[in-house]
Design a protein around this motif. Structure first.
Motif, short mmCIF file in Angstrom:
data_model
loop_
_atom_site.label_atom_id
_atom_site.label_comp_id
_atom_site.label_asym_id
_atom_site.label_seq_id
_atom_site.Cartn_x
_atom_site.Cartn_y
_atom_site.Cartn_z
N ASP A 65 0.86 -1.18 0.00
CA ASP A 65 0.00 0.00 0.00
C ASP A 65 0.89 1.23 0.00
O ASP A 65 1.17 1.82 1.04
N GLY A 68 -1.26 4.81 0.69
CA GLY A 68 -2.06 5.03 1.89
C GLY A 68 -3.54 4.75 1.73
O GLY A 68 -4.34 5.18 2.55
N ARG A 69 -3.94 4.05 0.69
CA ARG A 69 -5.35 3.80 0.45
C ARG A 69 -5.96 2.91 1.53
O ARG A 69 -7.11 3.10 1.92
N GLU A 71 -5.04 2.68 4.68
CA GLU A 71 -5.21 3.48 5.90
C GLU A 71 -6.39 4.44 5.77
O GLU A 71 -7.16 4.63 6.72
N ARG A 72 -6.56 5.05 4.61
CA ARG A 72 -7.69 5.95 4.37
C ARG A 72 -9.01 5.18 4.47
O ARG A 72 -9.98 5.66 5.05
N ARG A 75 -9.72 4.52 8.17
CA ARG A 75 -10.17 5.72 8.87
C ARG A 75 -11.63 5.99 8.52
O ARG A 75 -12.43 6.38 9.39
N ARG A 76 -11.99 5.83 7.28
CA ARG A 76 -13.32 6.14 6.83
C ARG A 76 -14.36 5.14 7.33
O ARG A 76 -15.44 5.51 7.78
#
Length: 81
Positions: A65, A68-69, A71-72, A75-76
């Motif tokens: 990754d 950072g997809r 991790e995003r 978070r979402r």
């Protein structure tokens, strides 16, 4: 089946190039190289990856990754493990 049009389906030895593991199975693959296993001579086909060296089967697989997809996403939507 029509005679004379099908390739020969016979025992062949496959060797993993990275681990050196050799196993015998039936295949239509052929080779000029031969190897003797348990007193029987088989054509030897060398391959790059088998289940003995593939990261998925050995447990060495990991998630790439770089942007950072992952991790995003976590978070979402939250980490639902």
């Amino acid at each position: 089946m029509k005679p004379g049009i099908h390739p020969l389906y016979a025992p062949v030895a496959f060797r993993d190039r990275s681990t050196g593991t050799t196993f015998v199975t039936r295949s239509t693959a052929t080779s000029d190289e031969r190897v003797e296993i348990d007193g029987t001579s088989y054509p030897l086909v060398t391959v790059d990856i088998t289940s003995d060296s593939h990261p998925f089967w050995t447990g060495r697989a990991h998630t790439l990754d770089s942007e950072g997809r992952l991790e995003r996403f976590r978070r979402r939507y939250g980490d639902r493990r």
